[in-house]
Design a protein around this motif. Sequence first.
Motif, mmCIF file in Angstrom:
data_model
loop_
_atom_site.group_PDB
_atom_site.id
_atom_site.type_symbol
_atom_site.label_atom_id
_atom_site.label_comp_id
_atom_site.label_asym_id
_atom_site.label_seq_id
_atom_site.Cartn_x
_atom_site.Cartn_y
_atom_site.Cartn_z
ATOM 1 N N MET A 2 0.848 -1.194 0.000
ATOM 2 C CA MET A 2 0.000 0.000 0.000
ATOM 3 C C MET A 2 0.881 1.240 0.000
ATOM 4 N N GLU A 3 0.377 2.284 -0.566
ATOM 5 C CA GLU A 3 1.127 3.529 -0.553
ATOM 6 C C GLU A 3 0.187 4.663 -0.223
ATOM 7 N N GLY A 4 0.620 5.529 0.663
ATOM 8 C CA GLY A 4 -0.139 6.712 1.010
ATOM 9 C C GLY A 4 0.712 7.931 0.748
ATOM 10 N N LYS A 5 0.226 9.083 1.116
ATOM 11 C CA LYS A 5 1.012 10.288 0.930
ATOM 12 C C LYS A 5 0.640 11.317 1.960
ATOM 13 N N ALA A 6 1.637 11.866 2.600
ATOM 14 C CA ALA A 6 1.423 13.034 3.420
ATOM 15 C C ALA A 6 1.305 14.162 2.409
ATOM 16 N N GLY A 7 0.122 14.672 2.206
ATOM 17 C CA GLY A 7 -0.114 15.693 1.201
ATOM 18 C C GLY A 7 -1.007 15.216 0.075
ATOM 19 N N MET A 8 -1.520 13.989 0.128
ATOM 20 C CA MET A 8 -2.377 13.515 -0.950
ATOM 21 C C MET A 8 -3.842 13.689 -0.600
ATOM 22 N N SER A 24 -4.219 12.588 11.337
ATOM 23 C CA SER A 24 -2.813 12.597 11.733
ATOM 24 C C SER A 24 -2.477 11.265 12.376
ATOM 25 N N GLY A 25 -1.196 11.001 12.467
ATOM 26 C CA GLY A 25 -0.755 9.756 13.063
ATOM 27 C C GLY A 25 0.640 9.879 13.612
ATOM 28 N N THR A 26 1.071 8.803 14.241
ATOM 29 C CA THR A 26 2.429 8.718 14.773
ATOM 30 C C THR A 26 3.003 7.382 14.349
ATOM 31 N N GLY A 27 4.308 7.346 14.200
ATOM 32 C CA GLY A 27 4.929 6.097 13.798
ATOM 33 C C GLY A 27 6.437 6.168 13.877
ATOM 34 N N THR A 28 7.059 5.113 13.368
ATOM 35 C CA THR A 28 8.513 4.996 13.359
ATOM 36 C C THR A 28 8.985 4.843 11.923
ATOM 37 N N ALA A 64 12.175 17.917 0.723
ATOM 38 C CA ALA A 64 13.192 18.329 1.697
ATOM 39 C C ALA A 64 13.014 17.626 3.042
ATOM 40 N N LEU A 65 11.820 17.130 3.320
ATOM 41 C CA LEU A 65 11.584 16.415 4.582
ATOM 42 C C LEU A 65 12.433 15.146 4.670
ATOM 43 N N ALA A 66 12.802 14.574 3.537
ATOM 44 C CA ALA A 66 13.610 13.353 3.531
ATOM 45 C C ALA A 66 14.985 13.577 4.144
ATOM 46 N N ASP A 67 15.446 14.820 4.140
ATOM 47 C CA ASP A 67 16.740 15.145 4.746
ATOM 48 C C ASP A 67 16.641 15.332 6.256
ATOM 49 N N ARG A 68 15.423 15.373 6.776
ATOM 50 C CA ARG A 68 15.228 15.677 8.199
ATOM 51 C C ARG A 68 14.907 14.452 9.049
ATOM 52 N N VAL A 69 14.754 13.285 8.412
ATOM 53 C CA VAL A 69 14.442 12.066 9.161
ATOM 54 C C VAL A 69 15.372 10.940 8.754
ATOM 55 N N GLN A 70 15.485 9.956 9.626
ATOM 56 C CA GLN A 70 16.274 8.772 9.327
ATOM 57 C C GLN A 70 15.617 7.561 9.977
ATOM 58 N N ALA A 71 16.003 6.387 9.537
ATOM 59 C CA ALA A 71 15.444 5.154 10.083
ATOM 60 C C ALA A 71 15.567 5.155 11.600
ATOM 61 N N GLY A 72 14.484 4.774 12.262
ATOM 62 C CA GLY A 72 14.446 4.724 13.721
ATOM 63 C C GLY A 72 13.805 5.934 14.363
ATOM 64 N N ASP A 73 13.667 7.036 13.615
ATOM 65 C CA ASP A 73 13.051 8.250 14.173
ATOM 66 C C ASP A 73 11.572 8.015 14.457
ATOM 67 N N LYS A 74 11.104 8.519 15.588
ATOM 68 C CA LYS A 74 9.677 8.554 15.917
ATOM 69 C C LYS A 74 9.143 9.853 15.322
ATOM 70 N N VAL A 75 8.048 9.772 14.569
ATOM 71 C CA VAL A 75 7.521 10.957 13.896
ATOM 72 C C VAL A 75 6.010 11.078 14.074
ATOM 73 N N SER A 76 5.538 12.298 13.938
ATOM 74 C CA SER A 76 4.122 12.600 13.830
ATOM 75 C C SER A 76 3.909 13.093 12.409
ATOM 76 N N PHE A 77 2.745 12.793 11.826
ATOM 77 C CA PHE A 77 2.502 13.211 10.449
ATOM 78 C C PHE A 77 1.035 13.531 10.262
ATOM 79 N N ILE A 78 0.763 14.287 9.211
ATOM 80 C CA ILE A 78 -0.592 14.653 8.832
ATOM 81 C C ILE A 78 -0.829 14.146 7.419
ATOM 82 N N LEU A 79 -1.932 13.450 7.218
ATOM 83 C CA LEU A 79 -2.314 12.999 5.881
ATOM 84 C C LEU A 79 -3.185 14.064 5.244
ATOM 85 N N SER A 80 -2.875 14.435 4.047
ATOM 86 C CA SER A 80 -3.679 15.443 3.361
ATOM 87 C C SER A 80 -3.809 15.118 1.891
#
Length: 80
Positions: A2-8, A24-28, A64-80
């Motif tokens: 499955m594929e989603g998009k933050a911003g779709m 919104s959600g939280t994940g790793t 540019a968000l890809a430069d701000r996270v790395q594997a293992g980071d805990k993140v919050s996100f918004i689906l749009s």
Amino acid sequence: GMEGKAGMGGMEGKSGEPDKARLSGTGTVKVVDKAAARVKLTHDPIAAAGWPGMTIVFRLSDAALADRVQAGDKVSFILS
């Protein structure tokens, strides 16, 4: 998978489903694909969307968000 998009776009309130722009959600972060501006996340359940916790690939709304996270980071996100 499955594929989603933050911003779709997607589920719209007028169809009787939740307004995805406000979900919104939280994940790793599991994998960051900077070239494709995507991240693979294992996220907690998102009850408003009826989604169980799962691992899914999301396209980033801003590459540019890809430069701000790395594997293992805990993140919050918004689906749009």
